[in-house]
Design a protein around this motif. Structure first.
Motif, PDB file in Angstrom:
ATOM      1  N   ARG A  16      34.026 -28.714 -11.018  1.00  0.00           N
ATOM      2  CA  ARG A  16      33.048 -27.628 -11.106  1.00  0.00           C
ATOM      3  C   ARG A  16      33.584 -26.430 -11.871  1.00  0.00           C
ATOM      4  O   ARG A  16      32.821 -25.674 -12.460  1.00  0.00           O
ATOM      5  N   ALA A  17      34.893 -26.225 -11.797  1.00  0.00           N
ATOM      6  CA  ALA A  17      35.580 -25.132 -12.497  1.00  0.00           C
ATOM      7  C   ALA A  17      35.045 -23.750 -12.112  1.00  0.00           C
ATOM      8  O   ALA A  17      35.061 -22.835 -12.916  1.00  0.00           O
ATOM      9  N   ARG A  18      34.571 -23.605 -10.879  1.00  0.00           N
ATOM     10  CA  ARG A  18      34.117 -22.288 -10.408  1.00  0.00           C
ATOM     11  C   ARG A  18      35.254 -21.520  -9.755  1.00  0.00           C
ATOM     12  O   ARG A  18      35.264 -20.305  -9.769  1.00  0.00           O
ATOM     13  N   GLU A  19      36.180 -22.233  -9.127  1.00  0.00           N
ATOM     14  CA  GLU A  19      37.279 -21.613  -8.430  1.00  0.00           C
ATOM     15  C   GLU A  19      38.581 -21.922  -9.166  1.00  0.00           C
ATOM     16  O   GLU A  19      38.662 -22.892  -9.915  1.00  0.00           O
ATOM     17  N   SER A  20      39.602 -21.104  -8.904  1.00  0.00           N
ATOM     18  CA  SER A  20      40.910 -21.358  -9.509  1.00  0.00           C
ATOM     19  C   SER A  20      42.002 -20.876  -8.563  1.00  0.00           C
ATOM     20  O   SER A  20      41.737 -20.154  -7.601  1.00  0.00           O
TER      21      SER A  20
ATOM     22  N   GLU B  97      37.448 -37.763  -3.456  1.00  0.00           N
ATOM     23  CA  GLU B  97      36.283 -37.523  -4.320  1.00  0.00           C
ATOM     24  C   GLU B  97      35.796 -36.077  -4.201  1.00  0.00           C
ATOM     25  O   GLU B  97      35.414 -35.458  -5.198  1.00  0.00           O
ATOM     26  N   LEU B  98      35.825 -35.525  -2.998  1.00  0.00           N
ATOM     27  CA  LEU B  98      35.457 -34.122  -2.826  1.00  0.00           C
ATOM     28  C   LEU B  98      36.360 -33.229  -3.668  1.00  0.00           C
ATOM     29  O   LEU B  98      35.885 -32.337  -4.380  1.00  0.00           O
ATOM     30  N   ALA B  99      37.667 -33.481  -3.599  1.00  0.00           N
ATOM     31  CA  ALA B  99      38.627 -32.683  -4.371  1.00  0.00           C
ATOM     32  C   ALA B  99      38.368 -32.810  -5.863  1.00  0.00           C
ATOM     33  O   ALA B  99      38.373 -31.810  -6.599  1.00  0.00           O
ATOM     34  N   GLN B 100      38.097 -34.014  -6.312  1.00  0.00           N
ATOM     35  CA  GLN B 100      37.823 -34.256  -7.733  1.00  0.00           C
ATOM     36  C   GLN B 100      36.580 -33.490  -8.184  1.00  0.00           C
ATOM     37  O   GLN B 100      36.567 -32.856  -9.245  1.00  0.00           O
ATOM     38  N   ARG B 101      35.539 -33.521  -7.383  1.00  0.00           N
ATOM     39  CA  ARG B 101      34.298 -32.816  -7.731  1.00  0.00           C
ATOM     40  C   ARG B 101      34.499 -31.305  -7.745  1.00  0.00           C
ATOM     41  O   ARG B 101      33.979 -30.611  -8.622  1.00  0.00           O
ATOM     42  N   ILE B 102      35.216 -30.796  -6.747  1.00  0.00           N
ATOM     43  CA  ILE B 102      35.460 -29.355  -6.683  1.00  0.00           C
ATOM     44  C   ILE B 102      36.262 -28.905  -7.903  1.00  0.00           C
ATOM     45  O   ILE B 102      35.941 -27.886  -8.519  1.00  0.00           O
TER      46      ILE B 102
ATOM     47  N   PRO C 194      30.305 -31.212   3.432  1.00  0.00           N
ATOM     48  CA  PRO C 194      31.382 -30.343   2.964  1.00  0.00           C
ATOM     49  C   PRO C 194      31.179 -29.930   1.507  1.00  0.00           C
ATOM     50  O   PRO C 194      30.367 -30.530   0.789  1.00  0.00           O
ATOM     51  N   PRO C 195      31.928 -28.928   1.063  1.00  0.00           N
ATOM     52  CA  PRO C 195      31.876 -28.565  -0.357  1.00  0.00           C
ATOM     53  C   PRO C 195      32.194 -29.766  -1.243  1.00  0.00           C
ATOM     54  O   PRO C 195      33.063 -30.577  -0.915  1.00  0.00           O
ATOM     55  N   GLY C 196      31.450 -29.893  -2.332  1.00  0.00           N
ATOM     56  CA  GLY C 196      31.700 -30.960  -3.299  1.00  0.00           C
ATOM     57  C   GLY C 196      30.975 -32.263  -3.029  1.00  0.00           C
ATOM     58  O   GLY C 196      31.033 -33.183  -3.845  1.00  0.00           O
ATOM     59  N   VAL C 197      30.264 -32.363  -1.920  1.00  0.00           N
ATOM     60  CA  VAL C 197      29.622 -33.634  -1.572  1.00  0.00           C
ATOM     61  C   VAL C 197      28.322 -33.869  -2.340  1.00  0.00           C
ATOM     62  O   VAL C 197      27.857 -34.994  -2.446  1.00  0.00           O
ATOM     63  N   GLY C 198      27.724 -32.803  -2.879  1.00  0.00           N
ATOM     64  CA  GLY C 198      26.513 -32.972  -3.675  1.00  0.00           C
ATOM     65  C   GLY C 198      25.242 -32.439  -3.042  1.00  0.00           C
ATOM     66  O   GLY C 198      24.139 -32.808  -3.455  1.00  0.00           O
ATOM     67  N   LYS C 199      25.356 -31.558  -2.073  1.00  0.00           N
ATOM     68  CA  LYS C 199      24.174 -31.053  -1.353  1.00  0.00           C
ATOM     69  C   LYS C 199      23.138 -30.446  -2.293  1.00  0.00           C
ATOM     70  O   LYS C 199      21.956 -30.780  -2.217  1.00  0.00           O
TER      71      LYS C 199
END
Length: 167
Positions: A114-118, A106-111, A5-10
């Motif tokens: 990133r500060a790409r989305e708002s 943790e996914l939410a925290q990483r996303i 998923p998004p934020g997992v570190g792929k």
């Protein structure tokens, strides 16, 4: 193939695996499916551009092979067997998928970090990450999984390499 998923570190893990494969003399190449499918609008019958991503991956992998690469590391989401088959056709061979996992918090925290989305985009991506995380476990098309929670990129990459086809 690093899926999750998004934020997992792929992407971060993918680059580290690429570096390690380079050190091992494996002549790697790296591709990010998000970038290979960054087009708008998406057709109704392919809302995540999986066909476009596979077609672009086929072209990119052909060019990488002509340039001397022998191992392809890909970061992206593989949601189902159809997408897996598309990637196998695009690369001309079997694909080994490592599903990266992390808890929703943790996914939410990483996303957020990133500060790409708002705004609504950020909230939608966090919700999508949680939904996709559960879906990828329920409809598992991966060959193995590696947890990323509380671990460094180096630790996760080492685990991916130790469990995957990198010998």
């Amino acid at each position: 193939m690093l899926s999750g998923p998004p934020g997992v570190g792929k992407t971060s893990v993918g680059w580290r695996v690429f570096d390690r494969c380079t050190d091992l003399g494996q002549h790697p190449a790296f591709a990010d499916l998000d970038l290979l499918g960054a087009a708008w609008p998406a057709p109704d019958d392919d809302p995540h551009h999986s066909r476009l991503k596979a077609a672009n991956l086929a072209a990119v992998w052909s060019n990488y092979r002509q340039a001397g690469s022998r191992r392809l590391i890909v970061a992206g989401v593989v949601e189902n067997l159809d997408e897996r088959r598309q990637l196998e056709q695009a690369t001309g061979g079997s694909v080994v998928i490592c599903r990266l996992d992390a808890p929703d918090t943790e996914l939410a925290q990483r996303i957020h970090g990133r500060a790409r989305e708002s705004g609504a985009d950020l909230a939608n991506l966090v919700a999508r990450a949680s939904e996709l995380s559960a879906q990828l476990v329920a409809d598992d098309v991966s060959d193995y999984s590696v947890g990323t929670a509380g671990r460094t990129i180096d630790e996760v990459a080492a685990d991916v390499l130790a469990r995957g086809p990198f010998a």
